[in-house]
Scaffold this motif. Structure first.
Motif, PDB file in Angstrom:
ATOM      1  N   GLY A  15      33.942 -50.510  59.359  1.00  0.00           N
ATOM      2  CA  GLY A  15      32.843 -49.593  59.081  1.00  0.00           C
ATOM      3  C   GLY A  15      32.151 -49.889  57.767  1.00  0.00           C
ATOM      4  N   GLU A  16      31.306 -48.975  57.360  1.00  0.00           N
ATOM      5  CA  GLU A  16      30.541 -49.137  56.128  1.00  0.00           C
ATOM      6  C   GLU A  16      31.473 -49.196  54.921  1.00  0.00           C
ATOM      7  OE1 GLU A  16      26.597 -47.124  54.035  1.00  0.00           O
ATOM      8  OE2 GLU A  16      27.839 -45.951  55.413  1.00  0.00           O
ATOM      9  N   VAL A  17      31.336 -50.258  54.145  1.00  0.00           N
ATOM     10  CA  VAL A  17      32.269 -50.478  53.049  1.00  0.00           C
ATOM     11  C   VAL A  17      32.054 -49.489  51.913  1.00  0.00           C
ATOM     12  CG1 VAL A  17      30.875 -52.187  51.823  1.00  0.00           C
ATOM     13  CG2 VAL A  17      33.355 -52.288  51.659  1.00  0.00           C
ATOM     14  N   THR A  18      30.838 -48.973  51.756  1.00  0.00           N
ATOM     15  CA  THR A  18      30.560 -48.018  50.684  1.00  0.00           C
ATOM     16  C   THR A  18      30.436 -46.590  51.222  1.00  0.00           C
ATOM     17  OG1 THR A  18      28.186 -48.514  50.855  1.00  0.00           O
ATOM     18  CG2 THR A  18      29.458 -49.713  49.182  1.00  0.00           C
ATOM     19  N   GLY A  19      31.125 -46.304  52.324  1.00  0.00           N
ATOM     20  CA  GLY A  19      31.107 -44.973  52.899  1.00  0.00           C
ATOM     21  C   GLY A  19      32.188 -44.078  52.312  1.00  0.00           C
ATOM     22  N   PRO A  20      32.349 -42.873  52.867  1.00  0.00           N
ATOM     23  CA  PRO A  20      33.319 -41.900  52.332  1.00  0.00           C
ATOM     24  C   PRO A  20      34.758 -42.391  52.328  1.00  0.00           C
ATOM     25  CG  PRO A  20      31.740 -40.807  53.765  1.00  0.00           C
ATOM     26  CD  PRO A  20      31.485 -42.274  53.902  1.00  0.00           C
ATOM     27  N   GLU A  69      37.662 -38.724  45.401  1.00  0.00           N
ATOM     28  CA  GLU A  69      36.966 -38.033  46.483  1.00  0.00           C
ATOM     29  C   GLU A  69      35.517 -38.498  46.530  1.00  0.00           C
ATOM     30  OE1 GLU A  69      37.294 -33.839  46.167  1.00  0.00           O
ATOM     31  OE2 GLU A  69      39.488 -33.811  46.229  1.00  0.00           O
ATOM     32  N   PHE A  70      34.985 -38.606  47.750  1.00  0.00           N
ATOM     33  CA  PHE A  70      33.612 -39.079  47.936  1.00  0.00           C
ATOM     34  C   PHE A  70      32.605 -38.070  47.404  1.00  0.00           C
ATOM     35  CE2 PHE A  70      29.753 -39.186  50.584  1.00  0.00           C
ATOM     36  CZ  PHE A  70      29.333 -40.494  50.348  1.00  0.00           C
ATOM     37  N   LEU A  71      31.623 -38.564  46.649  1.00  0.00           N
ATOM     38  CA  LEU A  71      30.516 -37.739  46.176  1.00  0.00           C
ATOM     39  C   LEU A  71      29.207 -38.100  46.874  1.00  0.00           C
ATOM     40  CD1 LEU A  71      31.101 -37.513  42.303  1.00  0.00           C
ATOM     41  CD2 LEU A  71      31.453 -35.721  44.010  1.00  0.00           C
ATOM     42  N   ARG A  72      28.848 -39.390  46.810  1.00  0.00           N
ATOM     43  CA  ARG A  72      27.570 -39.819  47.369  1.00  0.00           C
ATOM     44  C   ARG A  72      27.478 -41.342  47.313  1.00  0.00           C
ATOM     45  NH1 ARG A  72      26.976 -38.044  42.213  1.00  0.00           N
ATOM     46  NH2 ARG A  72      26.020 -39.478  40.701  1.00  0.00           N
ATOM     47  N   GLN A  73      26.390 -41.853  47.903  1.00  0.00           N
ATOM     48  CA  GLN A  73      25.991 -43.242  47.724  1.00  0.00           C
ATOM     49  C   GLN A  73      24.815 -43.285  46.755  1.00  0.00           C
ATOM     50  OE1 GLN A  73      25.244 -44.405  51.817  1.00  0.00           O
ATOM     51  NE2 GLN A  73      27.115 -45.614  51.844  1.00  0.00           N
ATOM     52  N   GLU A  74      24.709 -44.396  46.018  1.00  0.00           N
ATOM     53  CA  GLU A  74      23.649 -44.495  45.011  1.00  0.00           C
ATOM     54  C   GLU A  74      23.253 -45.958  44.829  1.00  0.00           C
ATOM     55  OE1 GLU A  74      23.571 -43.583  40.303  1.00  0.00           O
ATOM     56  OE2 GLU A  74      24.143 -41.873  41.571  1.00  0.00           O
ATOM     57  N   THR A  75      21.968 -46.212  44.675  1.00  0.00           N
ATOM     58  CA  THR A  75      21.487 -47.561  44.411  1.00  0.00           C
ATOM     59  C   THR A  75      21.669 -47.892  42.931  1.00  0.00           C
ATOM     60  OG1 THR A  75      19.847 -47.419  46.179  1.00  0.00           O
ATOM     61  CG2 THR A  75      19.502 -49.105  44.513  1.00  0.00           C
ATOM     62  N   VAL A  76      22.263 -49.063  42.665  1.00  0.00           N
ATOM     63  CA  VAL A  76      22.509 -49.488  41.287  1.00  0.00           C
ATOM     64  C   VAL A  76      21.981 -50.899  41.104  1.00  0.00           C
ATOM     65  CG1 VAL A  76      24.535 -48.016  40.987  1.00  0.00           C
ATOM     66  CG2 VAL A  76      24.819 -50.341  41.852  1.00  0.00           C
ATOM     67  N   ALA A  77      21.753 -51.273  39.850  1.00  0.00           N
ATOM     68  CA  ALA A  77      21.247 -52.612  39.559  1.00  0.00           C
ATOM     69  C   ALA A  77      21.676 -53.035  38.166  1.00  0.00           C
ATOM     70  CB  ALA A  77      19.722 -52.662  39.675  1.00  0.00           C
ATOM     71  N   ALA A  78      21.943 -54.317  38.020  1.00  0.00           N
ATOM     72  CA  ALA A  78      22.243 -54.941  36.736  1.00  0.00           C
ATOM     73  C   ALA A  78      21.819 -56.392  36.854  1.00  0.00           C
ATOM     74  CB  ALA A  78      23.734 -54.832  36.401  1.00  0.00           C
ATOM     75  N   VAL A 107      29.978 -43.518  45.064  1.00  0.00           N
ATOM     76  CA  VAL A 107      30.358 -42.755  43.870  1.00  0.00           C
ATOM     77  C   VAL A 107      31.508 -41.826  44.232  1.00  0.00           C
ATOM     78  CG1 VAL A 107      29.547 -41.280  42.000  1.00  0.00           C
ATOM     79  CG2 VAL A 107      27.940 -42.826  43.156  1.00  0.00           C
ATOM     80  N   CYS A 108      32.611 -41.957  43.509  1.00  0.00           N
ATOM     81  CA  CYS A 108      33.814 -41.168  43.769  1.00  0.00           C
ATOM     82  C   CYS A 108      34.117 -40.273  42.574  1.00  0.00           C
ATOM     83  CB  CYS A 108      35.031 -42.066  44.012  1.00  0.00           C
ATOM     84  SG  CYS A 108      34.812 -43.367  45.237  1.00  0.00           S
ATOM     85  N   ALA A 109      34.410 -39.012  42.844  1.00  0.00           N
ATOM     86  CA  ALA A 109      34.936 -38.131  41.805  1.00  0.00           C
ATOM     87  C   ALA A 109      36.370 -38.535  41.508  1.00  0.00           C
ATOM     88  CB  ALA A 109      34.872 -36.682  42.253  1.00  0.00           C
ATOM     89  N   VAL A 110      36.775 -38.431  40.243  1.00  0.00           N
ATOM     90  CA  VAL A 110      38.110 -38.853  39.814  1.00  0.00           C
ATOM     91  C   VAL A 110      38.873 -37.659  39.269  1.00  0.00           C
ATOM     92  CG1 VAL A 110      39.433 -40.427  38.354  1.00  0.00           C
ATOM     93  CG2 VAL A 110      37.188 -41.121  39.228  1.00  0.00           C
ATOM     94  N   GLY A 111      40.127 -37.528  39.697  1.00  0.00           N
ATOM     95  CA  GLY A 111      41.017 -36.512  39.159  1.00  0.00           C
ATOM     96  C   GLY A 111      42.233 -37.158  38.521  1.00  0.00           C
ATOM     97  N   VAL A 143      33.530 -42.603  39.245  1.00  0.00           N
ATOM     98  CA  VAL A 143      33.451 -44.054  39.223  1.00  0.00           C
ATOM     99  C   VAL A 143      32.494 -44.502  40.305  1.00  0.00           C
ATOM    100  CG1 VAL A 143      35.490 -44.281  40.719  1.00  0.00           C
ATOM    101  CG2 VAL A 143      34.772 -46.215  39.311  1.00  0.00           C
ATOM    102  N   TRP A 144      31.651 -45.504  39.971  1.00  0.00           N
ATOM    103  CA  TRP A 144      30.733 -46.133  40.904  1.00  0.00           C
ATOM    104  C   TRP A 144      31.340 -47.465  41.329  1.00  0.00           C
ATOM    105  CZ3 TRP A 144      29.558 -42.560  37.525  1.00  0.00           C
ATOM    106  CH2 TRP A 144      28.450 -41.736  37.685  1.00  0.00           C
ATOM    107  N   LEU A 145      31.494 -47.703  42.621  1.00  0.00           N
ATOM    108  CA  LEU A 145      32.138 -48.908  43.132  1.00  0.00           C
ATOM    109  C   LEU A 145      31.164 -49.714  43.981  1.00  0.00           C
ATOM    110  CD1 LEU A 145      35.436 -47.200  44.313  1.00  0.00           C
ATOM    111  CD2 LEU A 145      35.189 -48.608  42.261  1.00  0.00           C
ATOM    112  N   VAL A 146      31.189 -51.044  43.813  1.00  0.00           N
ATOM    113  CA  VAL A 146      30.327 -51.924  44.596  1.00  0.00           C
ATOM    114  C   VAL A 146      31.180 -53.037  45.208  1.00  0.00           C
ATOM    115  CG1 VAL A 146      28.294 -51.434  43.191  1.00  0.00           C
ATOM    116  CG2 VAL A 146      29.762 -53.366  42.599  1.00  0.00           C
TER     117      VAL A 146
END
Length: 293
Positions: free
Chosen positions: A164-169, A190-199, A208-212, A237-240
């Motif tokens: 499935g989608e690698v950047t999904g929930p 825990e899953f928060l959302r998807q977001e476009t990033v660039a560098a 984007v995952c919430a961290v506890g 944390v934002w993961l790519v």
């Protein structure tokens, strides 16, 4: 102020280095090698306080991960510090099998060095210098706390099983047990959302995952900084994806602190996948001696 700044850097750097768990699935029938080379800026309340770097090499059976960081910007006028860490191990389709971990850190005339290995999933050969001083209010780290854990660097990467989608929930659904040589703690995601990033060198979708954070052992009872982190609801944390794989790596980390938000964000991010296949074996014809006969 020096303590607050250095404490914020350590908290942010820890979350950059331990943003999850790693495992590996081949992206194709052919073996391949993936490299990630990232450079990060570290800011606190919008001011630069450090630089960090992460290099990861993964293939079908092995991984190595190395990180380094140093205090820069306005923070270097009130404190100093630098550190590095590295790990290597074997990869399975479900989870990593860490082999070894080592780290060094120095700052404000203090130094610490930690190294240990793993045997059958348990920490072996632990060396910590200087040795932590025993305290009656410190929760003892026992043998059971050092079993079935990841070191901080091996926990820096995520695998997303399936097709499935690698950047999904599903990328965020995990609790990671970590032992850093002194403390044992859990990170939950825990899953928060998807977001476009660039560098520089990269543009794409991040999950984007919430961290506890939950302290397990090695910490002192009643410490306000531990209580603050356990109750902290503003960590993410934002993961790519690492190229050619279903492995995710940290692109950005945000941790709320008592003196402002600490952000570690990639300013350059290069990820490459090189497919490798066995060299063709030339067809064997008659030897010169046989041809003469």
């Amino acid at each position: 102020m020096p303590y607050l700044v250095s404490s914020s850097i350590r908290s942010g750097a820890r979350f950059a280095a331990i943003a999850g768990a790693i495992a590996w699935q081949c992206a194709s029938a052919a073996a391949g090698e993936t490299r990630v080379n990232a450079r990060y800026d570290v800011t606190l309340a919008g001011m630069e306080i450090g630089k960090a770097a992460l290099v990861v090499d993964i293939n079908a059976t092995n991984y190595t991960a190395a990180a380094s960081g140093k205090i820069t910007g306005v923070a270097q006028f009130v404190t100093e510090g630098k550190g590095s860490a590295g790990a290597r191990g074997l990869l399975t389709k479900e989870k990593p099998q860490p082999g070894s971990f080592a780290m060094t850190a120095s700052g404000d005339d203090k130094q610490i060095a930690i190294q240990f290995g793993f045997e059958r999933g348990a920490v072996k050969g632990l060396q910590v210098s200087p040795t932590p001083q025993p305290r009656p209010d410190r929760i003892e780290v026992t043998e059971i706390h050092r079993r079935n854990v990841l070191d901080p660097m091996s926990a820096a990467l995520f695998v997303v099983p399936g097709t499935g989608e690698v950047t999904g929930p599903d990328a965020c659904k995990r609790v990671v047990p970590i032992f850093d040589g002194v403390s044992r703690y859990d990170l939950s995601f825990e899953f928060l959302r998807q977001e476009t990033v660039a560098a520089k060198g990269f543009a794409g979708t991040a999950v984007v995952c919430a961290v506890g954070f939950r302290a397990v052992a090695g910490h002192r009872l009643g410490r306000k900084d531990i209580e603050y982190m356990e109750n902290n609801k503003d960590m993410a944390v934002w993961l790519v994806p690492a190229a050619g794989s279903r492995v995710l790596v940290p692109f950005k980390v945000s941790v709320s602190t008592k003196v402002g938000t600490c952000v570690i964000e990639a300013k350059s991010f290069a990820t490459q996948y090189a497919e490798t296949r066995p060299a063709a074996v030339p067809a064997q014809g008659p030897t010169q001696g046989n041809a003469a006969r």
